[in-house]
Every structure is written in structure tokens, then in C-alpha cells.
Scaffold this motif. Structure first.
Motif, PDB file in Angstrom:
ATOM      1  N   ARG A 145       0.837  -1.198   0.000  1.00 51.51           N
ATOM      2  CA  ARG A 145       0.000   0.000   0.000  1.00 51.51           C
ATOM      3  C   ARG A 145       0.873   1.249   0.000  1.00 51.51           C
ATOM      4  N   ARG A 146       0.288   2.352  -0.467  1.00 56.13           N
ATOM      5  CA  ARG A 146       0.991   3.615  -0.364  1.00 56.13           C
ATOM      6  C   ARG A 146       1.235   3.948   1.104  1.00 56.13           C
ATOM      7  N   ASN A 147       2.383   4.563   1.346  1.00 55.92           N
ATOM      8  CA  ASN A 147       2.747   4.955   2.697  1.00 55.92           C
ATOM      9  C   ASN A 147       1.908   6.156   3.124  1.00 55.92           C
ATOM     10  N   GLN A 148       1.092   5.979   4.156  1.00 55.83           N
ATOM     11  CA  GLN A 148       0.308   7.086   4.701  1.00 55.83           C
ATOM     12  C   GLN A 148       1.047   7.617   5.928  1.00 55.83           C
ATOM     13  N   ASP A 149       2.020   8.496   5.652  1.00 54.80           N
ATOM     14  CA  ASP A 149       2.989   8.864   6.682  1.00 54.80           C
ATOM     15  C   ASP A 149       2.591  10.128   7.438  1.00 54.80           C
ATOM     16  N   GLY A 150       1.612   9.984   8.317  1.00 50.74           N
ATOM     17  CA  GLY A 150       1.292  11.074   9.213  1.00 50.74           C
ATOM     18  C   GLY A 150       0.167  11.975   8.761  1.00 50.74           C
ATOM     19  N   GLY A 151      -0.269  11.871   7.510  1.00 51.76           N
ATOM     20  CA  GLY A 151      -1.437  12.594   7.055  1.00 51.76           C
ATOM     21  C   GLY A 151      -1.222  14.051   6.718  1.00 51.76           C
ATOM     22  N   THR A 152       0.025  14.491   6.503  1.00 53.28           N
ATOM     23  CA  THR A 152       0.267  15.888   6.181  1.00 53.28           C
ATOM     24  C   THR A 152      -0.287  16.217   4.798  1.00 53.28           C
ATOM     25  N   TRP A 153      -1.119  17.256   4.756  1.00 51.00           N
ATOM     26  CA  TRP A 153      -1.689  17.698   3.474  1.00 51.00           C
ATOM     27  C   TRP A 153      -0.843  18.818   2.890  1.00 51.00           C
ATOM     28  N   PRO A 154      -0.811  18.954   1.581  1.00 51.28           N
ATOM     29  CA  PRO A 154      -0.118  20.098   0.962  1.00 51.28           C
ATOM     30  C   PRO A 154      -0.758  21.409   1.421  1.00 51.28           C
ATOM     31  N   ALA A 155       0.034  22.453   1.552  1.00 51.44           N
ATOM     32  CA  ALA A 155      -0.473  23.733   2.022  1.00 51.44           C
ATOM     33  C   ALA A 155      -1.347  24.398   0.966  1.00 51.44           C
ATOM     34  N   ALA A 339       5.103  19.212  -2.104  1.00 50.85           N
ATOM     35  CA  ALA A 339       4.832  17.974  -2.825  1.00 50.85           C
ATOM     36  C   ALA A 339       5.628  16.846  -2.196  1.00 50.85           C
ATOM     37  N   ARG A 340       5.038  15.675  -2.220  1.00 48.86           N
ATOM     38  CA  ARG A 340       5.717  14.498  -1.677  1.00 48.86           C
ATOM     39  C   ARG A 340       5.616  13.365  -2.669  1.00 48.86           C
ATOM     40  N   ILE A 341       6.636  12.526  -2.672  1.00 48.99           N
ATOM     41  CA  ILE A 341       6.674  11.401  -3.596  1.00 48.99           C
ATOM     42  C   ILE A 341       5.911  10.223  -3.005  1.00 48.99           C
ATOM     43  N   SER A 342       5.122   9.561  -3.832  1.00 49.83           N
ATOM     44  CA  SER A 342       4.408   8.362  -3.374  1.00 49.83           C
ATOM     45  C   SER A 342       5.397   7.224  -3.133  1.00 49.83           C
ATOM     46  N   LYS A 343       5.305   6.608  -1.967  1.00 53.59           N
ATOM     47  CA  LYS A 343       6.125   5.446  -1.658  1.00 53.59           C
ATOM     48  C   LYS A 343       5.212   4.293  -1.268  1.00 53.59           C
ATOM     49  N   TRP A 344       5.692   3.087  -1.487  1.00 50.38           N
ATOM     50  CA  TRP A 344       4.883   1.895  -1.245  1.00 50.38           C
ATOM     51  C   TRP A 344       5.513   1.039  -0.163  1.00 50.38           C
ATOM     52  N   ASP A 345       4.711   0.641   0.808  1.00 51.53           N
ATOM     53  CA  ASP A 345       5.158  -0.225   1.898  1.00 51.53           C
ATOM     54  C   ASP A 345       4.569  -1.617   1.719  1.00 51.53           C
ATOM     55  N   ILE A 346       5.372  -2.625   2.029  1.00 46.21           N
ATOM     56  CA  ILE A 346       4.890  -4.006   1.986  1.00 46.21           C
ATOM     57  C   ILE A 346       4.018  -4.269   3.209  1.00 46.21           C
TER      58      ILE A 346
END
Length: 354
Positions: A145-155, A339-346
Motif C-alpha cells: 500500500r501507499r505509505n500514509q505517513d502522518g497525514g500531512t496535506w499540501p499547504a 509535494a511528496r513522492i508516493s512510496k509503497w510499503d509491503i
């Protein structure tokens, strides 16, 4: 008489020698058979183990490439163009011949053959590997799944003004041309920026009312948006009378942030509004026609929510539908985040029954 006894003893000894030889022969055959069986079992176990590691290595190689830069690596671009977008599926006969691990045919043969089948739906990648080594087969499944790292939204400073489309009563959102990039983002990283941001401001230039229409204008080297953010500034009102061109399986996720004093008006509709709402304490959400409307989530900061606004949560207060993008359902706004890059976690590996 003595000669007869001697002859009998000699005959008896020969019989015993023959019996002993036969016994040892059977023992030798048995031992040899056991040794051969153990050797074959050892070879089989080694081959089975090799097939296991071949399957796992093949799956890991795909995830590693999924986290790679598609501007630099052809296989990463292939995965984004086909698995994440496009047909949302892949079939690769032998992964080790496709990702450029080696050009040595003998080395590939020693690694073994690994067939990969992959699918993408609702933010989850499922990869199935079938590996063969030494005549043995191993099947394994990986989920990522995509890494949902803390939920920070773009400003919101990254946002375009929300504007009406050429069709009266519609507001087009999600166009790739609406994306903005930070100066710190490298050109090759822009391929993985998959969100757009909008603002609702005072004045005639900003749209305040209409049906949201998702734009699908994917072009070469651009990937569809996984998330759309709309910021409604204080004292402003956004009225939405429906959403079109949105897919349940692939989104994109739609997030709305209501600044303190802002208002969101929703018209009732049979289907769910696929939006996640976060807001300041004095923001309001109203249902215009007095019936009901349902959204994916409303955060706990809202104090003025129409009683006819519904949303479904699990017993742990998590939305029943989790965003498929790498953004959380509840806002944590970072004014410096562009902007943040999409990363995928196993998520997990599973061995399949052969």
C-alpha cells in the motif's frame, strides 16, 4: 565318518557365508536406497528453498522498482503506466529477464524462473509470484500500500483558484495542468507528484457553486491524480450539488478543508459524496434540501454540522473507506509542504498452497 563330518561342517559354513553375504547385500541395498532417498530429499528441499527465495526476490524486485524513479528507470515507468494506471494489471513471464538484474543466461537459470502477475485496486497492489527452481514450484503473494505517513496535506498556498468550467453549473477539478511544484522538487521527481490543490476565495474569479467534475487528461509521462485538495477560506461558502467522473476503485481521493468561519453546503444525493472533510472549529456543513447526504469522513473539530450529514466509521473511529492515496483522512497542514513522492510499503507476504 570324520570325512563326512568335515564335509558337513564345510557345507554348513558355506551356507552361513552365503546367508551373511545375502544379508549384507540387502543391508547395502537398503542403506544405499536410504542414502539415495535422503540425497534426493535434500536436493528437493534445496530446490524448494531456492524456489521460495526466487519467488520472494521477484516480489521484492517489483516493489523496489515501484518505489523507483520512472524518469530514470524503464521498469519503474512500466509499472506506473500499466499497474498503477492503464490496465491496472501486469503479467511478466520471468521477472529476472525483465528488470535487468543480469544479462547472463546461466546466472538467470541458477536463480530460477519467476512469473509475476499483479493487480491494483482501491489503493492496494497485489503481486503473485510463481517461481520454479530445480523442478520445484513455490507460489507467494505480496500486498503493498501507499505509505500514509502522518497525514500531512499540501499547504493551500499551492492552490489554484477553484473555477467554473465552460459548462455552466460545473466545476472541473483534477486537471494535470493545475499542478504546482516546489522549487526544491527535481524535474525527474515531478513524475510522481500526483495531487492538485485549489482554493475558494472571495471575489468573482473563484467558483463558489456547482457540480464537481473530475478531469481525466492523462498525457505521456503524467500520472493521474491520486488526491485533490480544496481549501475554503474563512467566511467563504462552497456549495456542491454532486460529483461526476469519480471511480470507487481508483478515486481520486477528494479532501476539503474548511477554515474557521467557512461553510460547505451539500445537496442531497443518492450516492455518497466521496470526500473527506476537515475544518476549523467555527466552520459549518449544511444539507440544503433538508434530507440527508453522506460523506466518507468528517473530523472531530467541526462543531456546527448538519444533523442530516452522515458518514460511516469503524468501531475505532476510522473511516470505513480509507484514502487510497498517501494522505490521511484527517488534516494536518504543513505550510512548507509542497509535494511528496508516493512510496509503497509491503503489508504482508503469504505463501500459497502448491
Amino acid at each position: 565318518m570324520n570325512n563326512d563330518i568335515k564335509n558337513n561342517n564345510c557345507g554348513s559354513a558355506l551356507v552361513w557365508v552365503l546367508v551373511i553375504c545375502i544379508i549384507f547385500a540387502f543391508l547395502g541395498i537398503a542403506i544405499g536406497s536410504i542414502a539415495l532417498s535422503m540425497n534426493n530429499r535434500s536436493i528437493k528441499n534445496n530446490s524448494q528453498q531456492q524456489a521460495y527465495f526466487t519467488a520472494r526476490s521477484g516480489l521484492d524486485a517489483v516493489v523496489e522498482s515501484l518505489n523507483g524513479d520512472p524518469a530514470k528507470y524503464k521498469f519503474s515507468a512500466y509499472l506506473y503506466n500499466n499497474l498503477i494506471n492503464g490496465s491496472h494489471s501486469i503479467e511478466i513471464e520471468n521477472i529476472f529477464e525483465n528488470i535487468g538484474i543480469t544479462d547472463n543466461v546461466d546466472e538467470i537459470a541458477r536463480i530460477g524462473k519467476c512469473r509475476i502477475e499483479g493487480s491494483y485496486i482501491k489503493g492496494e497492489v497485489t503481486l503473485k509470484a510463481t517461481a520454479e527452481a530445480g523442478g520445484q514450484t513455490e507460489k507467494m503473494t505480496l500486498t503493498a500500500r501507499r505509505n500514509q505517513d502522518g497525514g500531512t496535506w499540501p499547504a493551500k498556498v499551492w492552490g489554484n483558484l477553484l473555477k467554473e468550467s465552460s459548462v455552466q453549473g460545473k466545476i472541473e477539478i483534477g486537471s494535470i495542468k493545475d499542478r504546482k511544484y516546489s522549487e526544491s522538487i527535481k524535474d525527474e521527481e515531478k513524475y510522481l507528484i500526483d495531487f492538485v490543490v485549489y482554493q475558494v476565495n472571495a471575489g468573482d474569479e473563484s467558483a463558489h457553486k456547482g457540480k464537481l467534475s473530475i478531469v481525466d487528461d492523462t498525457t505521456t509521462n503524467n500520472y493521474p491524480n491520486q488526491a485533490i485538495f480544496i481549501y475554503v477560506n474563512g467566511s467563504e461558502t462552497l456549495e456542491i450539488d454532486g460529483i461526476e467522473n469519480w471511480e470507487e476503485d481508483y478515486g481520486p481521493d477528494i479532501f476539503i478543508y474548511l477554515n474557521s468561519g467557512a461553510t460547505l453546503n451539500l445537496k442531497s444525493q443518492e450516492s455518497i459524496y466521496p470526500i473527506y472533510i476537515s475544518a476549523g472549529t467555527t466552520a459549518k456543513v449544511n444539507i440544503l434540501d433538508g434530507t440527508t447526504a453522506e460523506v466518507f469522513h468528517v473530523n472531530g473539530d467541526l462543531t456546527a454540522v448538519d444533523k442530516n450529514l452522515k458518514f460511516v466509521e469503524t468501531s475505532t473511529k476510522v473511516p470505513e473507506r480509507i484514502p487510497t492515496s498517501n494522505y490521511n483522512y484527517s488534516a494536518n497542514i504543513d505550510p512548507d509542504n509542497g509535494a511528496r513522492i508516493s512510496k509503497w510499503d509491503i503489508v504482508k507476504y503469504e505463501e500459497d498452497d502448491n
